[in-house]
Design a protein around this motif. Structure first.
Motif, short mmCIF file in Angstrom:
data_model
loop_
_atom_site.label_atom_id
_atom_site.label_comp_id
_atom_site.label_asym_id
_atom_site.label_seq_id
_atom_site.Cartn_x
_atom_site.Cartn_y
_atom_site.Cartn_z
N PRO A 323 0.82 -1.24 0.00
CA PRO A 323 0.00 0.00 0.00
C PRO A 323 0.84 1.27 0.00
O PRO A 323 0.32 2.36 -0.25
CB PRO A 323 -0.81 -0.11 1.29
CG PRO A 323 -0.74 -1.54 1.71
CD PRO A 323 0.53 -2.10 1.15
N ARG A 324 2.11 1.15 0.29
CA ARG A 324 2.95 2.35 0.23
C ARG A 324 3.29 2.72 -1.20
O ARG A 324 3.85 3.77 -1.47
CB ARG A 324 4.25 2.10 1.01
CG ARG A 324 4.02 2.09 2.50
CD ARG A 324 5.19 1.54 3.26
NE ARG A 324 5.18 0.07 3.23
CZ ARG A 324 5.92 -0.70 4.04
NH1 ARG A 324 6.74 -0.16 4.90
NH2 ARG A 324 5.85 -2.02 3.96
N GLY B 55 4.07 -4.47 7.09
CA GLY B 55 3.65 -4.21 5.72
C GLY B 55 2.53 -5.15 5.28
O GLY B 55 1.53 -4.72 4.70
N VAL B 58 -0.87 -4.14 6.76
CA VAL B 58 -1.47 -2.95 6.14
C VAL B 58 -1.98 -3.29 4.75
O VAL B 58 -3.03 -2.82 4.31
CB VAL B 58 -0.45 -1.79 6.11
CG1 VAL B 58 -1.01 -0.62 5.32
CG2 VAL B 58 -0.11 -1.36 7.53
N LYS B 59 -1.23 -4.15 4.05
CA LYS B 59 -1.68 -4.59 2.74
C LYS B 59 -3.03 -5.30 2.87
O LYS B 59 -3.94 -5.08 2.08
CB LYS B 59 -0.63 -5.54 2.16
CG LYS B 59 -0.88 -5.99 0.75
CD LYS B 59 0.39 -6.69 0.26
CE LYS B 59 0.28 -7.14 -1.18
NZ LYS B 59 -0.99 -7.78 -1.52
N VAL B 72 -2.17 5.51 2.69
CA VAL B 72 -1.00 4.95 3.37
C VAL B 72 0.18 5.88 3.11
O VAL B 72 0.48 6.19 1.96
CB VAL B 72 -0.70 3.53 2.87
CG1 VAL B 72 0.54 2.98 3.56
CG2 VAL B 72 -1.89 2.62 3.13
N ARG B 73 0.80 6.36 4.17
CA ARG B 73 1.89 7.32 4.01
C ARG B 73 3.16 6.77 4.64
O ARG B 73 3.13 6.24 5.74
CB ARG B 73 1.56 8.63 4.72
CG ARG B 73 0.24 9.22 4.33
CD ARG B 73 0.24 9.69 2.89
NE ARG B 73 -0.95 10.47 2.59
CZ ARG B 73 -1.23 10.93 1.39
NH1 ARG B 73 -0.42 10.71 0.37
NH2 ARG B 73 -2.34 11.61 1.18
N THR B 74 4.26 6.93 3.93
CA THR B 74 5.55 6.52 4.48
C THR B 74 6.39 7.77 4.64
O THR B 74 6.45 8.59 3.74
CB THR B 74 6.27 5.57 3.50
OG1 THR B 74 5.31 4.64 3.02
CG2 THR B 74 7.38 4.83 4.21
N THR B 79 12.09 15.50 2.12
CA THR B 79 12.38 16.26 0.91
C THR B 79 12.96 17.62 1.33
O THR B 79 12.88 18.00 2.48
CB THR B 79 11.10 16.52 0.09
OG1 THR B 79 10.26 17.42 0.83
CG2 THR B 79 10.35 15.23 -0.16
N ARG B 93 0.89 17.97 6.80
CA ARG B 93 0.45 18.04 5.41
C ARG B 93 -0.11 16.72 4.90
O ARG B 93 -0.67 16.67 3.81
CB ARG B 93 1.59 18.54 4.49
CG ARG B 93 2.70 17.54 4.27
CD ARG B 93 4.00 18.19 3.81
NE ARG B 93 3.95 18.71 2.47
CZ ARG B 93 4.89 18.45 1.52
NH1 ARG B 93 5.92 17.67 1.76
NH2 ARG B 93 4.80 18.99 0.34
N PHE B 105 3.28 4.88 8.23
CA PHE B 105 4.54 4.18 8.47
C PHE B 105 5.62 5.22 8.73
O PHE B 105 5.53 6.33 8.23
CB PHE B 105 4.99 3.43 7.21
CG PHE B 105 4.31 2.13 6.97
CD1 PHE B 105 4.79 0.97 7.56
CD2 PHE B 105 3.21 2.05 6.14
CE1 PHE B 105 4.17 -0.24 7.31
CE2 PHE B 105 2.59 0.85 5.90
CZ PHE B 105 3.06 -0.30 6.48
#
Lengths: 495, 495
Positions: A323-324, B55, B58-59, B72-74, B79, B93, B105
């Motif tokens: 899902p990432r 992982g 969550v999948k 889903v955010r990693t 950045t 954000r 994550f």
């Protein structure tokens, strides 16, 4: 093109001081009307010769008008997030909302002229950039934006003198970066390519205004007057420009569309389905982990008849992946912020960065489908959408994004069966609404809209894939296989 | 803390297969109710031992539920835009909107545990991070969020075995990065600091759930059940938790507030004003160009009585600068997108990057001013806002942002004169509305609210400056001078 901006225009101080108060008040008044109406955004592009007073003029604008309604944006070095997206993304994310004024320094014109002046590319690429700017501005204006393009000019002699003066003035010497000085040597090239750009991009909907920058009184008044006249004219105009008569698309002789060519009897046995599904899912997972993916991104667009199985197909795609690795964007009614922007803005904000995969559950095709059929926009709007969408997708593909578009097609009888099943299953009842039944009554209108959409937006760079979806298994496998083929094709260009 | 997650929990396949369909359906049902209600966001934090099935779980969640409503955010490498902002900006954000589920994550816990495990900092810093996480989560929950914190666990022996199995499996070997392997050596440290973090941050409003990760059937069911129970309980709860009786702030004995200590007769002559204004404007322009500014940002907050001259003061600040150097953010009624997020989200999105300057024309203090006085929020909401705001400003200042806050104060008579003047001047009439007159009737309530606000949020790191604004000249010069002094003080720390 620049001749009349090298003749030494000047305004004496008394005249200037007499003129300013009324101009200021009128500008402020126009700005508040703009805010109250909230009807359109104003984009002011600032370009021209170094030292010609670009910065000073914009500063003055912020003093004369209410700076709280003005956004000044500079596009220098791209951030890494910007570099990971198509070039236009940085402009889209900074567009002013309706009712506001956005002043863009270092805009698309600066980029293209400087690139050409410094020899980073040839005329062919410059002309491409010119074409892109034209299409962008045309689209923005069609969406209601008011665009001012200013070129602040100096003759070569004036520029040299001006830069020297600034350098000797301790209060201003910080302004002159080495790069700017260098420009004094490249003045001829700058003017030559600037002229080419202005000539090609001065259009009735967004003309260039060349202002001689030598005398600050003249420069300021000229700038303020042009802005004021443009604002006032537009504020007085009817809410929507006169609707041009739009030529009809032409009706089909036999009412046959691409959808008629589909063989909806395609089906997969349960055993074949499971085997092929797992195989294609594994293939997708492998492809997305391929290191060549770092130079690409993947966009999958899902459109289709109601109850055609978009959700189920998307879940089978997602099931293949961590899902990432993906984002799913469901397009629903636009928010206020989205309504205050051009139509494509709400999609640009979700365009994936390099290496990423975004699934659009419904998409920018809403304009030529539901908005067209339900009359949510004028014919002129959905008619121009075809080429705007093609431009948009070209920008994506040129940035390495693989665009795959699915229309999931079922026949009318199958839809009826699925609607009934949904109503009868407590667990699926949330999936069926009055809207679905209403849409069904417009089956033929949607059919015609889909035919036109495919005819006009199925391009080599971003083709439509029509998916026979009476059999869900067949549809899901075909979706996955198409995604995989598209990625492999894109990757193969690196070999 | 992890004992019961090392005892070999397992669920046999038959039991698992029998349990899953009902669980799935119930989860999906809960998810749609969540979407329909749109009442709160769900945040799922995923942490734990490498190889414990984070992982995979969550999948599975994305397969069981509708992935279109899950983000889903990693949070890996920051950045450059993230690096230029306070650390929490990247989380803000990416917060899910109301009605949606965000799975994080590499969240704040991962960052603090890994930092400590790899020796990048000591316990004191870890404890600071723990305190920040607690305050963030408390605030999110107070704003309505439902937070699940999962720790997927393995014993050391289980982990080694699991990583070896994964490595030998060609389908999974890609998942194990060198860093993960390294973790096998640091297992003890990871568990020790993990325990410390869990112990300290397991709170009634957001408890930790430790799940043994060895057996995938057990892991999946345990995860699904916890999620389901939490969702169902919350969906059934009344729209708002029982309002706690909030202790009153205590009324003042003599109704004197800090505002009474102001000498509103301060004034500047025209000549002094011009001289001092120009001097302070030049000083501000110079300070913002100072190369030490690259390590800072500047936030100026303008609040004040209606007609106190906020707009005029802001214009004098702006006039000092190149418009590319600042942004002005006017805070008005929140948009839909903003309403779907915690209160501070709409301000976080405008926090300047390093080197930038943002002016807030009204601000996050709206909650303890207009929202309090007009009853737009519950007392419990504005009462907790004081500490949330202090936390928020601490995060800004710790990231090098200089926060300067102005209350522009006038007396009641001066306001009346200015209101009348606005009504009489055609050009200023847009500035005065019915609301202004209504607010005026609540003069004493606002006065009390301002007193409390200053008492509770004027801190050493972000003090309030009360500006005597009966004389506009005095006020404008004081504003500029205060900004300059604050910047100079911040810069002096580099010497």
């Amino acid at each position: 093109m620049f001749e009349s901006a090298e003749i030494g225009h000047a305004v004496d101080d008394d005249t200037y001081k007499a003129a300013v108060p009324a101009l200021r008040q009128a500008l402020l008044q126009a700005q508040y009307e703009l805010k109250e109406q909230g009807g359109f955004p104003v984009i002011v592009l600032i370009n021209g010769i170094e030292g010609a007073g670009k910065g000073e003029t914009v500063k003055l604008l912020s003093e004369w008008m209410d700076p709280r309604l003005i956004e000044v944006r500079t596009f220098d070095q791209q951030t890494d997030e910007e570099l990971a997206h198509p070039p236009a993304w940085r402009y889209w994310r900074q567009l002013p909302a309706k009712g506001r004024i956005g002043v863009f320094f270092g805009n698309w014109y600066s980029q293209m002229i400087q690139g050409r002046v410094h020899g980073r590319f040839k005329d062919a690429v410059l002309d491409q950039a010119i074409g892109e700017a034209e299409r962008l501005e045309q689209m923005l204006c069609d969406e209601g934006a008011l665009i001012f393009k200013f070129w602040f000019h100096l003759s070569k002699h004036q520029m040299k003198h001006r830069l020297k003066t600034l350098k000797d003035d301790p209060l201003h010497s910080w302004r002159i970066s080495p790069l700017d000085w260098q420009q004094s040597k490249t003045y001829d090239r700058f003017v030559r390519y600037g002229e080419r750009v202005l000539r090609r991009t001065s259009r009735e909907y967004a003309p260039w205004h060349v202002i001689e920058g030598q005398d600050s009184n003249y420069r300021s008044l000229a700038f303020g007057n042009i802005l004021l006249e443009g604002l006032q004219a537009r504020l007085k105009a009817p809410a929507r420009g006169v609707q041009q008569a739009t030529p009809p698309l032409g009706s089909s002789l036999d009412e046959r569309t691409v959808l008629d060519a589909l063989d909806l009897t395609h089906a997969l046995s349960k055993a074949d389905y499971h085997q092929q599904l797992i195989q294609e899912q594994a293939r997708l997972a492998t492809l997305l982990r391929d290191k060549r993916m770092r130079r690409h991104a993947l966009v999958a667009v899902f459109e289709g008849n109601d109850a055609a199985g978009k959700g189920g197909a998307i879940r089978r795609v997602a099931a293949a992946l961590d899902p990432r690795q993906y984002h799913i964007v469901s397009i629903a009614a636009p928010t206020q912020e989205e309504l205050a922007q051009p139509y494509l803005w709400r999609f640009w904000r979700h365009i994936p960065a390099k290496g990423q995969f975004t699934v659009f559950d419904r998409s920018w095709y809403g304009r030529v489908l539901v908005e067209r059929v339900e009359g949510f926009c004028e014919p002129v709007d959905w008619l121009r959408a075809y080429s705007e969408i093609n431009d948009f997708e070209q920008q994506l593909t040129e940035a390495g994004i693989v665009v795959v578009k699915f229309w999931l097609a079922i026949d009318k009888q199958t839809q009826l069966e699925r609607f009934n099943e949904r109503e009868e299953t407590p667990f699926k009842r949330y999936k069926i609404t009055e809207d679905d039944w209403r849409n069904r009554e417009k089956w033929d209108d949607y059919r015609a809209a889909v035919g036109d959409m495919v005819d006009r937006t199925s391009t080599e760079i971003a083709p439509w894939t029509l998916v026979e979806a009476n059999d869900k298994r067949w549809a899901r496998v075909k979706v996955l296989r198409t995604l995989n083929d598209a990625l492999e094709k894109a990757f193969s260009k690196h070999d």
